[in-house]
Design a protein around this motif. Structure first.
Motif, short mmCIF file in Angstrom:
data_model
loop_
_atom_site.label_atom_id
_atom_site.label_comp_id
_atom_site.label_asym_id
_atom_site.label_seq_id
_atom_site.Cartn_x
_atom_site.Cartn_y
_atom_site.Cartn_z
N PRO A 1 0.32 2.02 1.38
CA PRO A 1 -0.87 2.00 2.24
C PRO A 1 -1.96 2.97 1.79
O PRO A 1 -3.14 2.77 2.10
CB PRO A 1 -0.33 2.40 3.62
N ALA A 2 -1.60 3.99 1.04
CA ALA A 2 -2.57 4.99 0.61
C ALA A 2 -3.66 4.41 -0.28
O ALA A 2 -4.76 4.97 -0.38
CB ALA A 2 -1.86 6.12 -0.14
N TYR A 3 -3.38 3.26 -0.93
CA TYR A 3 -4.37 2.67 -1.84
C TYR A 3 -5.11 1.49 -1.23
O TYR A 3 -5.88 0.82 -1.92
CB TYR A 3 -3.68 2.27 -3.15
N GLY A 4 -4.89 1.24 0.05
CA GLY A 4 -5.74 0.32 0.80
C GLY A 4 -5.32 -1.13 0.82
O GLY A 4 -5.78 -1.89 1.68
N ILE A 5 -4.46 -1.57 -0.09
CA ILE A 5 -4.09 -2.99 -0.12
C ILE A 5 -2.94 -3.28 0.84
O ILE A 5 -3.00 -4.20 1.64
CB ILE A 5 -3.74 -3.43 -1.56
N ASN A 6 -1.88 -2.48 0.76
CA ASN A 6 -0.77 -2.55 1.71
C ASN A 6 -0.28 -3.98 1.91
O ASN A 6 -0.23 -4.51 3.02
CB ASN A 6 -1.17 -1.94 3.05
N ALA A 7 0.09 -4.64 0.81
CA ALA A 7 0.49 -6.04 0.85
C ALA A 7 1.80 -6.23 1.61
O ALA A 7 2.64 -5.33 1.67
CB ALA A 7 0.65 -6.57 -0.58
N THR A 8 1.96 -7.42 2.18
CA THR A 8 3.24 -7.78 2.80
C THR A 8 4.26 -8.06 1.70
O THR A 8 3.94 -8.08 0.51
CB THR A 8 3.08 -9.04 3.66
N TYR A 9 5.53 -8.29 2.11
CA TYR A 9 6.55 -8.64 1.12
C TYR A 9 6.11 -9.85 0.30
O TYR A 9 6.17 -9.84 -0.94
CB TYR A 9 7.87 -8.98 1.82
N GLU A 10 5.70 -10.91 1.00
CA GLU A 10 5.33 -12.14 0.30
C GLU A 10 4.16 -11.90 -0.64
O GLU A 10 4.17 -12.34 -1.80
CB GLU A 10 4.96 -13.22 1.32
N GLU A 11 3.12 -11.19 -0.18
CA GLU A 11 1.95 -10.94 -1.01
C GLU A 11 2.29 -10.08 -2.22
O GLU A 11 1.82 -10.34 -3.34
CB GLU A 11 0.87 -10.25 -0.17
N ALA A 12 3.11 -9.05 -2.01
CA ALA A 12 3.46 -8.16 -3.11
C ALA A 12 4.30 -8.88 -4.16
O ALA A 12 4.07 -8.72 -5.37
CB ALA A 12 4.22 -6.94 -2.57
N VAL A 13 5.27 -9.67 -3.71
CA VAL A 13 6.12 -10.41 -4.66
C VAL A 13 5.28 -11.43 -5.42
O VAL A 13 5.45 -11.63 -6.63
CB VAL A 13 7.29 -11.08 -3.92
N LEU A 14 4.34 -12.08 -4.73
CA LEU A 14 3.43 -13.01 -5.41
C LEU A 14 2.63 -12.30 -6.50
O LEU A 14 2.50 -12.79 -7.63
CB LEU A 14 2.47 -13.65 -4.40
N ALA A 15 2.11 -11.12 -6.17
CA ALA A 15 1.22 -10.41 -7.09
C ALA A 15 1.93 -9.90 -8.32
O ALA A 15 1.43 -10.04 -9.44
CB ALA A 15 0.54 -9.26 -6.35
#
Length: 426
Positions: free
Chosen positions: A256-270
């Protein structure tokens, strides 16, 4: 399953002399796709989101795979022996069992360090057999179509990976502790795949053993084979940057410190699904280019898009640009994977492929153990943006060196038919 093999073979024209190996390697590839779905990229997301783990623990996961590569030089000395399959199968089986143990142990004792420690051991064993697998592919797949056939297997591998990763991401979004179901699935399918690998009938080659200690043998080859040593050095610069930046990307999209704070699905996609999905479209293309031109002649081309990927991460403030960066990287990742597996064949005599690959994997492991921690350290000392720029700079330097090297490189892996007199021994 057998009818599927026939359709694939007819479409891609898998040579008859590669069919039996391909049939089992195809199934092994499916299982490895699921194993990759539990790799450090996904596990790092679990650590950050489910355990609120430190950057150091994420870096430790990424370095663990390379610990196995570092010590793979000791399996490499067995890569040309008649019983080489044992040195491919046993590390695989241990790794898959540890995946199952990860779920059982952390279900009883939910702890970030326990999760990290068991998975680190699993990743280390998972990569320990790499030189032996390379030797099997060299002896069992014909020179003129090895890249194409392995490209087919890698395509299936990545289809399994993409589907499994996305499903696992959805499961984790439903409940962050669903990893206790994810890793037993990975382990059981992996054990099935290892059994398929064991069914491959090894084509006999000249069995050689080095009288020297593996490390001394490696140093001798690096000292005497200057082109190989130079190329390994150029590759090491690029590889260090890639291995350094992989955990940094995971930290960037999940913290969260870098502002994106992706969900599990979003992070795995990325960090995994998008580049791996794009790879599926390019395996056949890069396999043909490698068969035609060789790894060394095209390797520098494969460096360009990952460099652009890192630069785009530097500018990214939301997931849209990160998704685009991952898409670009995926275009060259298939060629990068094939070239990493096949590059030593352009330098090594046939009876020393395993040892040469052992050197390659050992050097990869050496930089891979250090690089993730350097990435985490740079985040704290220089900032996230400067870490991305430093990695991009290393990639540019490596690419320039590879361009210069490729101009005069001569392949050693193309077998030239002997004249009739030579075949008779005249």
């Amino acid at each position: 399953m057998r009818s599927l093999f026939k359709k694939i073979i007819n479409h891609y024209r898998v040579p008859d002399d590669a069919y039996e190996t391909f049939r089992h390697d195809f199934k092994y590839g499916i299982s490895k796709g699921l194993v990759l779905a539990g790799s450090a990229g996904v596990a790092g997301v679990i650590l950050k989101k489910s355990f609120s783990a430190s950057d150091f623990q994420v870096a430790l996961l990424y370095s663990a795979t390379n610990l196995g590569l570092l010590f793979s030089i000791f399996t490499a000395v067995h890569a040309e022996r008649a019983n080489k399959m044992n040195y491919a199968y046993v590390p695989d089986a241990i790794a898959r069992t540890l995946f199952i143990l990860t779920a059982v142990a952390t279900a009883l004792i939910p702890n970030a360090w326990l999760f990290t420690a068991i998975l680190c051991a699993a990743y280390a064993f998972n990569s320990l057999n790499t030189p032996v697998l390379t030797s099997i592919y060299r002896s069992n797949y014909p020179d003129h179509s090895r890249g194409k056939v392995m490209g087919i297997v890698r395509t299936v591998f990545n289809i399994a990976f993409v589907v499994a990763s996305y499903v696992f991401g959805l499961m984790l979004d439903l409940d962050g502790h669903n990893y206790v179901y994810v890793y037993p699935i990975i382990g059981l399918v992996g054990l099935w795949g290892g059994w398929q690998l064991r069914k491959i009938n090894i084509i006999p080659t000249v069995h050689t053993t080095s009288p020297m200690h593996p490390i001394r043998s490696a140093l001798t080859i690096l000292r005497e084979d200057k082109p190989f040593a130079h190329f390994m050095g150029y590759w090491a610069i690029f590889g260090f940057a890639m291995l350094m930046i992989d955990p940094v990307k995971t930290i960037y999209v999940t913290d969260p410190a870098y502002g994106i704070n992706a969900t599990y699905e979003e992070a795995v996609l990325a960090v995994t699904v998008i580049p791996q999905a794009v790879m599926l479209l390019t395996f056949a293309f890069w396999g043909r280019q490698i068969d035609k031109y060789g790894v060394i002649k095209i390797r520098f081309l494969l460096n360009i898009l990952p460099t652009i990927n890192v630069i785009l991460f530097y500018f990214a403030t939301d997931l849209r640009l990160i998704y685009f960066a991952s898409f670009l990287q995926g275009i060259s990742m298939s060629g990068a994977q094939l070239s990493w597996q096949l590059c030593v064949m352009e330098f090594a005599p046939r009876q020393q492929v395993g040892l040469y690959m052992g050197i390659h994997t050992m050097l990869t492991g050496l930089r891979g153990i250090v690089a993730p921690f350097i990435g985490a350290w740079l985040i704290g000392t220089s900032g996230m943006g400067n870490t991305f720029l430093f990695a991009a700079g290393l990639m540019v330097i490596s690419t320039v060196m590879m361009i210069r090297f490729s101009a005069n490189h001569i392949r050693r892996d193309i077998e030239v038919p002997l004249p009739i007199a030579a075949e008779r021994g005249d």
